[in-house]
Design an enzyme around this catalytic site. Structure first.
Site, PDB file in Angstrom:
ATOM      1  CG  HIS A  52      -1.925  -0.845   1.368  1.00 12.46           C
ATOM      2  ND1 HIS A  52      -2.564  -1.473   1.891  1.00 12.46           N
ATOM      3  CD2 HIS A  52      -2.522  -2.067   0.166  1.00 12.46           C
ATOM      4  CE1 HIS A  52      -3.663  -2.410   2.011  1.00 12.46           C
ATOM      5  NE2 HIS A  52      -3.565  -2.329  -0.085  1.00 12.46           N
TER       6      HIS A  52
ATOM      7  CG  ASN B 180      -6.050  -9.957  15.063  1.00 13.59           C
ATOM      8  OD1 ASN B 180      -6.935  -8.923  16.606  1.00 13.59           O
ATOM      9  ND2 ASN B 180      -5.828  -8.582  14.312  1.00 13.59           N
TER      10      ASN B 180
HETATM   11  P1  NAD Z   1      -7.053  -2.721  10.516  1.00 16.32           P
HETATM   12  O1  NAD Z   1      -6.713  -1.677  10.979  1.00 16.32           O
HETATM   13  O2  NAD Z   1      -7.971  -3.152   9.319  1.00 16.32           O
HETATM   14  O3  NAD Z   1      -6.656  -3.734  11.035  1.00 16.32           O
HETATM   15  C1  NAD Z   1      -6.070  -4.410  12.201  1.00 16.32           C
HETATM   16  C2  NAD Z   1      -6.071  -5.290  13.341  1.00 16.32           C
HETATM   17  O4  NAD Z   1      -5.182  -5.431  14.840  1.00 16.32           O
HETATM   18  C3  NAD Z   1      -7.898  -5.635  13.554  1.00 16.32           C
HETATM   19  O5  NAD Z   1      -8.064  -6.984  13.603  1.00 16.32           O
HETATM   20  C4  NAD Z   1      -6.787  -5.701  15.306  1.00 16.32           C
HETATM   21  O6  NAD Z   1      -7.811  -6.637  16.571  1.00 16.32           O
HETATM   22  C5  NAD Z   1      -5.510  -5.941  15.856  1.00 16.32           C
HETATM   23  N1  NAD Z   1      -4.617  -5.612  16.197  1.00 16.32           N
HETATM   24  C6  NAD Z   1      -5.239  -4.190  17.303  1.00 16.32           C
HETATM   25  N2  NAD Z   1      -3.569  -4.306  18.138  1.00 16.32           N
HETATM   26  C7  NAD Z   1      -2.811  -5.094  18.412  1.00 16.32           C
HETATM   27  C8  NAD Z   1      -1.779  -5.755  18.947  1.00 16.32           C
HETATM   28  N3  NAD Z   1      -1.249  -5.368  19.314  1.00 16.32           N
HETATM   29  N4  NAD Z   1      -1.107  -6.473  17.645  1.00 16.32           N
HETATM   30  C9  NAD Z   1      -1.960  -8.211  16.863  1.00 16.32           C
HETATM   31  N5  NAD Z   1      -3.073  -7.061  15.789  1.00 16.32           N
HETATM   32  C10 NAD Z   1      -3.737  -6.163  17.231  1.00 16.32           C
HETATM   33  O7  NAD Z   1      -5.548  -2.609   9.657  1.00 16.32           O
HETATM   34  P2  NAD Z   1      -5.487  -3.805   8.348  1.00 16.32           P
HETATM   35  O8  NAD Z   1      -5.881  -4.666   8.442  1.00 16.32           O
HETATM   36  O9  NAD Z   1      -3.588  -3.467   7.937  1.00 16.32           O
HETATM   37  O10 NAD Z   1      -5.780  -2.747   7.376  1.00 16.32           O
HETATM   38  C11 NAD Z   1      -6.294  -1.496   7.107  1.00 16.32           C
HETATM   39  C12 NAD Z   1      -5.627  -0.762   6.008  1.00 16.32           C
HETATM   40  O11 NAD Z   1      -4.735   0.313   6.748  1.00 16.32           O
HETATM   41  C13 NAD Z   1      -4.117  -1.208   5.361  1.00 16.32           C
HETATM   42  O12 NAD Z   1      -4.421  -1.185   4.378  1.00 16.32           O
HETATM   43  C14 NAD Z   1      -2.703  -0.279   5.828  1.00 16.32           C
HETATM   44  O13 NAD Z   1      -2.339   0.017   4.609  1.00 16.32           O
HETATM   45  C15 NAD Z   1      -3.646   0.995   6.741  1.00 16.32           C
HETATM   46  N6  NAD Z   1      -3.260   1.603   7.562  1.00 16.32           N
HETATM   47  C16 NAD Z   1      -2.082   1.528   8.049  1.00 16.32           C
HETATM   48  C17 NAD Z   1      -0.876   1.972   8.950  1.00 16.32           C
HETATM   49  C18 NAD Z   1       0.328   1.755   9.043  1.00 16.32           C
HETATM   50  O14 NAD Z   1       0.687   2.200   7.973  1.00 16.32           O
HETATM   51  N7  NAD Z   1       0.927   1.358  10.430  1.00 16.32           N
HETATM   52  C19 NAD Z   1      -1.948   2.310  10.046  1.00 16.32           C
HETATM   53  C20 NAD Z   1      -3.456   2.410  10.323  1.00 16.32           C
HETATM   54  C21 NAD Z   1      -4.175   1.465   8.677  1.00 16.32           C
END
Ligand code: NAD
Ligand code: ZN
Length: 246
Positions: free
Chosen positions: A121, A215
């Protein structure tokens, strides 16, 4: 509480694998202080990323979109990789892991030392010009929003994939190939609802790989996973690492 048997079973699967791949989402970076989109405490609760991370939102109100990105860039630049990122980098260096496919845009895998990383992404600290397509890397969040290209004056946009946009083809091909050829996929911190990325664990499974999910919450993938560790990323990865080193 996760049963020790689940952890041991996941460690056994990893120990007997010869080609493991990690597939990561925002949850692996949650403990670095970068909010996820979904899940408890996710950005979803205060913003609606679907209304900001889209080409339509950007053409309607580039300033608003950039203000949100400037805030997220600041979070990413002040974050440090977590123990989970570091364990994955070590496993790669030791030959236990063939690579990481990430949906994250924060660059933390590379900063932890991972080298074979497919960024599906894009990268949030990079921008590209909507006029001349030149890219540039931010070392600090842009002071003026929306930022403009120094060469042609057009608006810059975050160099990330927005909802409704297609993934970079080369990266998608690499990710699909890794998913088809792995014998274990460890899926960490993703809600597994953003397509086409969420298809990758299904491709891996259909090609014969075992799926290990990490998760704290149940996800769309839980019913397909061979083992689900209801744990945070760093606790799970350090526990698995310890078991693998016994
Ligand atoms: P998502 O936000 O949809 O899901 C996050 C998942 O992480 C949830 O299922 C949650 O239960 C889990 N989670 C929360 N805390 C956790 C922990 N400590 N350990 C393990 N799991 C944990 O994220 P996604 O599935 O990556 O998809 C969403 C889109 O968001 C992606 O396309 C991405 O590009 C973007 N995104 C990226 C970032 C980043 O780069 N850090 C941050 C936010 C969103
Ligand atoms: Zn330009």
């Amino acid at each position: 509480m996760v049963a020790g048997t689940d952890l041991r079973r996941a460690a056994e699967i990893l120990a007997s694998s010869s080609r493991a791949v990690a597939f990561t989402g925002a949850g692996i970076s949650a403990e670095a202080g970068i909010p996820t989109f979904r899940g408890r405490g996710g950005l979803w609760e205060t913003f609606r990323p679907e209304e900001l991370a889209t080409p339509e939102a950007f053409s309607r109100d580039p300033r608003r979109v950039w203000e949100w990105y400037a805030w997220r860039i600041r979070k990413v630049l002040s974050a440090e990789p977590t123990p989970a990122h570091r364990v994955l980098a070590e496993w790669e260096a030791e030959g236990r892991l063939a690579g990481v496919i990430t949906q994250n845009v924060d660059g933390l895998h590379q900063r932890a030392g991972s080298r074979r990383v497919v960024e599906l992404h894009g990268r949030i600290t990079q921008a590209r010009c909507t006029g001349c397509y030149k890219t540039l890397e931010f070392e600090a969040p842009p002071e003026e929003v929306p930022p403009r290209c120094r060469d042609c004056g057009s608006l810059l946009r975050p160099d990330v994939v927005w909802f409704g946009e297609s993934l970079p083809e080369v990266d998608w091909r690499k990710a699909a190939e890794l998913s088809r050829s792995c014998d274990v996929m460890i899926v960490i911190g993703t809600s597994a609802v953003v397509y086409p990325a969420a298809q990758l664990p299904l491709i891996a499974k259909a090609s014969g790989a075992d799926l290990i999910e990490v998760n704290p919450e149940r996800t769309a993938l839980s019913k397909t996973a061979d083992v689900s560790l209801r744990m945070r990323a760093s606790a799970a990865l350090t526990a698995l690492d310890k078991l693998l080193r016994r």
